[in-house]
Design an enzyme around this catalytic site. Structure first.
Site, PDB file in Angstrom:
ATOM      1  N   GLU A  84       2.577  23.135  30.990  1.00  0.00           N
ATOM      2  CA  GLU A  84       3.394  23.401  29.809  1.00  0.00           C
ATOM      3  C   GLU A  84       2.778  24.424  28.867  1.00  0.00           C
ATOM      4  O   GLU A  84       3.448  25.372  28.451  1.00  0.00           O
ATOM      5  CB  GLU A  84       3.615  22.086  29.040  1.00  0.00           C
ATOM      6  CG  GLU A  84       4.439  21.046  29.778  1.00  0.00           C
ATOM      7  CD  GLU A  84       5.910  21.419  29.845  1.00  0.00           C
ATOM      8  OE1 GLU A  84       6.311  22.372  29.157  1.00  0.00           O
ATOM      9  OE2 GLU A  84       6.640  20.757  30.588  1.00  0.00           O
ATOM     10  N   SER A  85       1.519  24.232  28.490  1.00  0.00           N
ATOM     11  CA  SER A  85       0.928  25.057  27.430  1.00  0.00           C
ATOM     12  C   SER A  85      -0.396  25.699  27.806  1.00  0.00           C
ATOM     13  O   SER A  85      -0.952  26.442  26.996  1.00  0.00           O
ATOM     14  CB  SER A  85       0.705  24.203  26.177  1.00  0.00           C
ATOM     15  OG  SER A  85      -0.328  23.247  26.396  1.00  0.00           O
TER      16      SER A  85
END
Length: 361
Positions: A84-85
């Site tokens: 995700e990040s």
């Protein structure tokens, strides 16, 4: 209202209300450090988080606590955060998703418990609560890997997963799930940490797509009975991946199927029923898995048994022979100890992780 976001590092769709807008997700990062080796029967369902792989050790207790809430091993939560990040607590996507776990504002209002979305520990805790709720919404699906299903629900929506009674046949969703399971095994699991992708680890080398310029039309695993096909155990569980260029709609003859890597051809069959015209081959790179290509157009196959070929060599034309409702390529991966001619479906494994690892999906 349906929220939409683009995630940093590749893009996936956050889902609410069982709906999502699928976006392309590229292959995950390659990790050069190899903390161990993967045994031939290793799966990413062990309970041990490899804590030293987490960038900040103060996040480890939060991951373990969130994993207990979610009912999912902590290595999967760590893998999802990387997807995700990239472990950046200040990450903000183009669509406004924020923080380590990349929550949209409306979803954060529901799961963030009033905390700062850029607080990494709060983000991990919210991740656990959200995954717990997703598990509950798809609990009616039995007999399948719950880790795969919950991340498919995160990406494509629990309603979509319920509709297909499993991982939906969306390229982006299948790549997203495969990436998380690969990272969970290869990077974040203390028991399964190693250097290769999930389940299948052939040696290094250049790979190409077996059907260039095609799209994935059906993934590996349970699926509804395809329209126009007789329903039976072979049609309601898909033992490979289907790719189609859409070029064979009128004639049943599509584009050229090619060798994805160096192969030794072991079987060439010209058949009208069953698998249709078919080629089997052993990967020449360790550990020598068997690749199985189905549904070639009649008379189009270009190789012969015992021939050794390089990646990109033409095998034959995408076709509609056998138990098929449209021109496509069915691609299977079979365990290396299997008999080339007496393959049973229990010998197949999901090809998705290796194609993700090689940058094909």
């Amino acid at each position: 209202m349906i929220n939409r976001r683009t995630l940093i590092g590749g893009g996936a769709g956050l889902v609410l209300g069982g709906l999502a807008i699928p976006l392309f997700l590229g292959p995950g990062p390659h990790h050069d450090q190899s903390p161990g080796t993967v045994g031939p029967g290793c799966t990413p369902t062990g309970q041990g988080l490899r804590a030293q792989a987490v960038p900040r050790q103060e996040w480890v207790p939060a991951l373990e606590a969130a994993a207990r809430v979610a009912g999912i091993p902590a290595q999967f939560l760590a893998a999802q955060i990387e997807a995700e990040s990239g472990w950046n607590p200040e990450a903000v996507s183009a669509a406004g998703a924020r923080g380590l776990a990349q929550f949209m504002p409306g979803t954060w209002d529901q799961y963030g418990n009033g905390a700062d979305p850029f607080d990494p520990v709060a983000g991990i805790r919210a991740q656990g609560r959200y995954l717990h709720d997703l598990r509950g919404r798809i609990a009616g699906i039995t007999g399948q890997d719950p880790q795969r299903l919950v991340f498919a629900a995160y990406n494509a929506g629990p309603g979509t997963v319920l509709k297909y009674a499993g991982i939906p046949p969306f390229r982006e969703t299948q790549s997203y799930v495969a990436k998380i399971l690969d990272l969970a095994q290869r990077v974040y699991s203390a028991e399964c940490a190693g250097t290769g992708p999930l389940e299948l680890r052939p040696g290094k080398g250049a790979w190409v797509h077996p059907l260039p310029h095609s799209r994935l039309t059906s993934g590996y695993g349970p699926r509804p009975c395809p329209a126009g096909a007789a329903c039976n155990p072979w049609t309601t569980f898909h033992f490979g991946l289907d790719f189609s260029t859409g070029r064979g709609r009128a004639t049943g003859r599509g584009a050229m199927v090619v060798a994805p890597t160096a192969l030794r051809i072991t079987l060439v069959q010209e058949l009208a029923g069953g698998y249709g015209s078919r080629i089997m081959a052993r990967c020449l790179l360790e550990p020598g898995y068997i690749f199985d290509f189905h549904h070639f157009a009649l008379g189009s196959m270009l190789v012969h048994p015992q021939q050794e070929i390089e990646a990109g060599t033409g095998l034959g034309i995408e076709g509609n022979t056998g138990n098929s409702t449209a021109a496509h390529l069915h691609f299977q991966v079979i365990k290396p100890e299997s008999n080339d001619r007496q393959m049973i479906h229990a010998d197949t494994i999901d090809p998705t992780p290796i194609l993700v690892e090689k940058g094909i999906l």
